[in-house]
Design a protein around this motif. Structure first.
Motif, PDB file in Angstrom:
ATOM      1  N   VAL A 295      37.283  23.040 -75.192  1.00  0.00           N
ATOM      2  CA  VAL A 295      35.845  22.940 -75.459  1.00  0.00           C
ATOM      3  C   VAL A 295      35.479  24.019 -76.480  1.00  0.00           C
ATOM      4  CG1 VAL A 295      33.546  23.006 -74.418  1.00  0.00           C
ATOM      5  CG2 VAL A 295      35.477  22.079 -73.128  1.00  0.00           C
TER       6      VAL A 295
ATOM      7  N   VAL B  83      29.268  24.468 -76.427  1.00  0.00           N
ATOM      8  CA  VAL B  83      28.382  23.712 -75.535  1.00  0.00           C
ATOM      9  C   VAL B  83      26.957  24.160 -75.819  1.00  0.00           C
ATOM     10  CG1 VAL B  83      27.745  23.232 -73.137  1.00  0.00           C
ATOM     11  CG2 VAL B  83      30.128  23.544 -73.732  1.00  0.00           C
ATOM     12  N   ASP B  84      26.064  23.229 -75.883  1.00  0.00           N
ATOM     13  CA  ASP B  84      24.686  23.604 -76.190  1.00  0.00           C
ATOM     14  C   ASP B  84      23.756  22.589 -75.514  1.00  0.00           C
ATOM     15  OD1 ASP B  84      22.615  24.956 -77.300  1.00  0.00           O
ATOM     16  OD2 ASP B  84      22.800  24.057 -79.305  1.00  0.00           O
ATOM     17  N   GLY B  85      22.491  22.913 -75.404  1.00  0.00           N
ATOM     18  CA  GLY B  85      21.533  21.950 -74.890  1.00  0.00           C
ATOM     19  C   GLY B  85      20.545  22.546 -73.916  1.00  0.00           C
TER      20      GLY B  85
ATOM     21  N   PHE C 213      36.088  23.612 -66.267  1.00  0.00           N
ATOM     22  CA  PHE C 213      37.298  23.832 -65.459  1.00  0.00           C
ATOM     23  C   PHE C 213      38.276  22.676 -65.641  1.00  0.00           C
ATOM     24  CE2 PHE C 213      35.565  21.102 -62.104  1.00  0.00           C
ATOM     25  CZ  PHE C 213      34.191  21.244 -62.278  1.00  0.00           C
TER      26      PHE C 213
ATOM     27  N   THR D 200      36.201  14.807 -68.707  1.00  0.00           N
ATOM     28  CA  THR D 200      35.083  14.307 -67.899  1.00  0.00           C
ATOM     29  C   THR D 200      33.911  15.280 -68.022  1.00  0.00           C
ATOM     30  OG1 THR D 200      36.589  13.253 -66.360  1.00  0.00           O
ATOM     31  CG2 THR D 200      34.351  13.606 -65.567  1.00  0.00           C
TER      32      THR D 200
ATOM     33  N   VAL E 150      20.147  23.064 -70.824  1.00  0.00           N
ATOM     34  CA  VAL E 150      20.831  23.103 -69.533  1.00  0.00           C
ATOM     35  C   VAL E 150      20.645  24.462 -68.875  1.00  0.00           C
ATOM     36  CG1 VAL E 150      22.563  21.367 -70.133  1.00  0.00           C
ATOM     37  CG2 VAL E 150      23.004  23.754 -70.673  1.00  0.00           C
TER      38      VAL E 150
ATOM     39  N   HIS F 182      43.274  18.174 -66.246  1.00  0.00           N
ATOM     40  CA  HIS F 182      42.197  17.351 -66.795  1.00  0.00           C
ATOM     41  C   HIS F 182      40.955  18.232 -66.961  1.00  0.00           C
ATOM     42  CE1 HIS F 182      39.868  13.690 -67.425  1.00  0.00           C
ATOM     43  NE2 HIS F 182      38.957  14.182 -66.601  1.00  0.00           N
ATOM     44  N   THR F 183      40.421  18.282 -68.169  1.00  0.00           N
ATOM     45  CA  THR F 183      39.288  19.176 -68.443  1.00  0.00           C
ATOM     46  C   THR F 183      37.964  18.539 -67.981  1.00  0.00           C
ATOM     47  OG1 THR F 183      40.481  20.010 -70.346  1.00  0.00           O
ATOM     48  CG2 THR F 183      38.130  20.503 -70.267  1.00  0.00           C
ATOM     49  N   ILE F 184      37.164  19.355 -67.335  1.00  0.00           N
ATOM     50  CA  ILE F 184      35.862  18.860 -66.850  1.00  0.00           C
ATOM     51  C   ILE F 184      34.766  19.829 -67.313  1.00  0.00           C
ATOM     52  CG2 ILE F 184      34.476  18.343 -64.771  1.00  0.00           C
ATOM     53  CD1 ILE F 184      37.232  17.894 -63.351  1.00  0.00           C
ATOM     54  N   ILE F 185      33.687  19.254 -67.827  1.00  0.00           N
ATOM     55  CA  ILE F 185      32.511  20.083 -68.158  1.00  0.00           C
ATOM     56  C   ILE F 185      31.419  19.662 -67.175  1.00  0.00           C
ATOM     57  CG2 ILE F 185      30.811  20.720 -69.921  1.00  0.00           C
ATOM     58  CD1 ILE F 185      32.741  19.747 -72.072  1.00  0.00           C
ATOM     59  N   TRP F 186      30.878  20.644 -66.524  1.00  0.00           N
ATOM     60  CA  TRP F 186      29.812  20.342 -65.565  1.00  0.00           C
ATOM     61  C   TRP F 186      28.552  21.086 -65.977  1.00  0.00           C
ATOM     62  CZ3 TRP F 186      29.880  16.714 -61.867  1.00  0.00           C
ATOM     63  CH2 TRP F 186      28.789  16.662 -61.005  1.00  0.00           C
ATOM     64  N   PHE F 187      27.467  20.356 -66.179  1.00  0.00           N
ATOM     65  CA  PHE F 187      26.232  21.049 -66.562  1.00  0.00           C
ATOM     66  C   PHE F 187      25.080  20.653 -65.622  1.00  0.00           C
ATOM     67  CE2 PHE F 187      23.779  17.648 -68.557  1.00  0.00           C
ATOM     68  CZ  PHE F 187      24.748  16.700 -68.896  1.00  0.00           C
TER      69      PHE F 187
ATOM     70  N   SER G 122      24.915  18.990 -75.600  1.00  0.00           N
ATOM     71  CA  SER G 122      25.724  18.769 -76.802  1.00  0.00           C
ATOM     72  C   SER G 122      27.001  19.603 -76.681  1.00  0.00           C
ATOM     73  CB  SER G 122      24.903  19.200 -78.013  1.00  0.00           C
ATOM     74  OG  SER G 122      25.753  19.459 -79.080  1.00  0.00           O
TER      75      SER G 122
ATOM     76  N   GLY H 264      30.073  15.956 -66.534  1.00  0.00           N
ATOM     77  CA  GLY H 264      29.202  15.543 -65.434  1.00  0.00           C
ATOM     78  C   GLY H 264      28.009  16.463 -65.272  1.00  0.00           C
TER      79      GLY H 264
ATOM     80  N   VAL I  83      19.717  16.569 -74.626  1.00  0.00           N
ATOM     81  CA  VAL I  83      19.735  17.516 -73.502  1.00  0.00           C
ATOM     82  C   VAL I  83      21.053  18.255 -73.400  1.00  0.00           C
ATOM     83  CG1 VAL I  83      17.993  16.340 -72.080  1.00  0.00           C
ATOM     84  CG2 VAL I  83      20.395  15.648 -71.920  1.00  0.00           C
TER      85      VAL I  83
ATOM     86  N   THR J 158      41.601  20.341 -63.663  1.00  0.00           N
ATOM     87  CA  THR J 158      42.287  20.027 -62.402  1.00  0.00           C
ATOM     88  C   THR J 158      43.677  20.656 -62.431  1.00  0.00           C
ATOM     89  OG1 THR J 158      43.156  17.985 -63.304  1.00  0.00           O
ATOM     90  CG2 THR J 158      41.063  17.847 -62.141  1.00  0.00           C
TER      91      THR J 158
ATOM     92  N   GLU K  19      21.106  20.088 -65.553  1.00  0.00           N
ATOM     93  CA  GLU K  19      19.948  19.930 -66.436  1.00  0.00           C
ATOM     94  C   GLU K  19      18.852  20.924 -66.036  1.00  0.00           C
ATOM     95  OE1 GLU K  19      19.894  15.287 -67.782  1.00  0.00           O
ATOM     96  OE2 GLU K  19      19.492  15.710 -65.677  1.00  0.00           O
TER      97      GLU K  19
END
Lengths: 151, 159, 191
Positions: B131, B134-136, B144, A131, B138, B151-156, A119, A133, A117, B146, B158
């Motif tokens: 990054v 990104v794929d999927g 983004f 992180t 979603v 600190h890198t954050i990926i938010w997806f 990648s 999420g 779902v 902090t 579904e």
């Protein structure tokens, strides 16, 4: 005094060589730690094991509760697959595809019921974390904190 | 029981033998020795010891072949001068280099020891991760970081 | 060559040494080798080692002549280097003295000490030789600080003040150490 300084000098040379050796041998394996976190707006709670991360996340998220569901520490060689089972028939696959002293390139895949779902390919700085999420879980969301450190 | 002179102790006689007394005192002791068998004996023993040591050493030194000493020394110097490691070491030997090296060594050791505390904050100047893709399946993806520690954050979400 | 050695001024020799003149270095070796060998032998009581030590001393002098300041005099400087080199040799002599003690026994030392110089008869000569061996053996057993003072006084004929200056100790200490050395040596050849 001269002997003392000579000793210090030799020590310096050894340290210097070690610093190179360290870089040279880095890249064989990487310590990958994955923490599965449940973030929600429920009762105020921060898992003591997440105190460092929760503080950071609270600057961008409004969640009041951070619970550690699972933690997995793996020693992975280059291109070795690390699998972490997640709630709701999900799983996370982490593969370090390139390791050097400075960065670790990871391929991270999330599966649900066997289907991919999500990648991503990231370049993580050595000894730091990312992180990811998004998946909904029990009135909140799942967060995956992945850190890497070369061995 | 060993007899001792009531006027002069052995240490003073030693100084007399070594000619370390004033001429006046030396003269007095010299006169005393003529009448004191104890001090006379001590003086004789001290002189005897010195003679033995000097003569024995001299005999031994006569047996040492010094003809090649100078040549050997020069050869050793040349050997050392041609020694690469020696050259490198000598280059760094002067005290200034050693002082600089010792300071650098202390700094490196300190940095190695405290690297978790000192180096990490320097590292976090940039984002923790870049990054690449990104794929999927979603509906949306946000990337983004902090403010504090980047600190890198990926938010997806579904699909 | 001998006349060169005698005539050359110390200042001139030093400046030539600083320029790296091999000729000057040969003069230095010829001029001071006996003095240094005497000190080295007095401290180590070993011919081979004293030769090695003196060789090392000259190598060290060659390396460090540029840093030499003439305030202490060349011979004083050489003497100091030799003493230090000998003291650094300490471990070696400790080993050596452990096995070199297979001396003459049984010895009636009082008899030995009383040996009169009544001519060259074999018995007298033998006794004198035994005393010499005994004294040399016991010099080897003297603590190094005491031994160095004894060597500088007896072999080099230095005054108490000169020894004190060399070894960075007080004149009174020189006197005490010499007294101590003599006491130990005389005791050792008595009962």
């Amino acid at each position: 005094m001269g002997r003392f300084l000579n000793t210090i000098f030799i020590l310096f040379v050894v340290c210097w060589i070690c610093s190179f050796t360290n870089k040279a041998i880095a890249g064989n394996a990487v310590k990958t730690d994955v923490r599965i976190i449940h973030a929600s707006q429920g009762q105020n709670h921060i898992d003591p094991k997440l105190s460092d991360l929760a503080e950071e996340l609270s600057t961008v998220f409004k969640y009041t509760s951070y619970r550690l569901i699972k933690e997995k520490n793996m020693g992975l060689n280059e291109n070795q697959k690390g699998v972490v089972k997640l709630p709701d028939e999900r799983s996370l696959v982490v593969i370090p595809t390139r390791i050097n002293g400075e960065n670790i390139k990871y391929q991270i895949n999330i599966f649900k019921s066997g289907n991919q779902v999500f990648s991503t390919q990231i370049l993580l700085k050595n000894k730091r974390s990312i992180t990811i999420g998004g998946p909904k879980f029990k009135n909140g969301y799942l967060l995956f904190n992945i850190s890497g450190k070369t061995l | 029981m060993k007899k001792a002179c009531k006027i002069y102790d052995e240490k003073t006689i030693g100084k007399f033998v070594d000619n370390e007394l004033s001429s006046e005192k030396s003269k007095t002791i010299s006169e005393h020795i003529e009448t004191c068998p104890i001090c006379d004996s001590i003086t004789a023993k001290y002189n005897h010891l010195s003679n033995i040591f000097v003569q024995s050493t001299s005999k031994q030194l006569d047996k040492i072949d010094t003809d090649l000493l100078g040549q050997n020394v020069l050869e050793q110097i040349k050997r050392e001068e041609n020694n690469f490691f020696k050259k490198v070491f000598d280059y760094f030997s002067p005290k200034l280099y050693l002082k600089i090296a010792s300071i650098v060594a202390i700094m490196i050791i300190s940095l190695t020891y405290f690297q978790e505390r000192l180096i990490r904050p320097l590292d976090i100047i940039g984002p923790s991760a870049i990054v690449n893709s990104v794929d999927g399946n979603v509906s949306s993806v946000m990337i983004f970081e902090t403010k504090k520690s980047k600190h890198t954050i990926i938010w997806f979400s579904e699909a | 060559m001998a006349s060169n050695i005698d005539n050359i001024e110390e200042n001139d020799l030093v400046s030539r040494l600083k320029q790296g003149q091999e000729w000057a270095f040969n003069i230095l070796v010829n001029k001071y080798q006996n003095m240094l060998l005497k000190i080295a032998y007095g401290i180590t009581l070993d011919r081979e080692e004293s030769l090695e030590i003196v060789q090392d001393v000259f190598v060290s002098v060659h390396k460090n002549i540029k840093n030499f300041r003439q305030d202490a005099g060349l011979s004083g400087w050489l003497r100091k280097i030799t003493i230090n080199t000998c003291l650094n040799w300490k471990r070696k002599w400790e080993r050596r003295f452990r096995w070199s003690h297979q001396s003459i026994e049984p010895k009636d030392e009082n008899k030995l000490l009383r040996a009169k110089k009544d001519g060259n008869n074999p018995e007298t000569l033998y006794r004198e030789k035994q005393i010499e061996l005994l004294v040399m053996e016991n010099i080897g057993k003297l603590p190094e600080k005491i031994r160095v003072v004894f060597v500088l006084n007896t072999l080099e004929g230095l005054s108490y003040d000169e020894i004190a200056q060399h070894m960075n100790i007080k004149r009174g200490t020189v006197s005490s150490r010499l007294h101590h050395a003599r006491k130990i040596l005389l005791e050792s050849i008595k009962d």
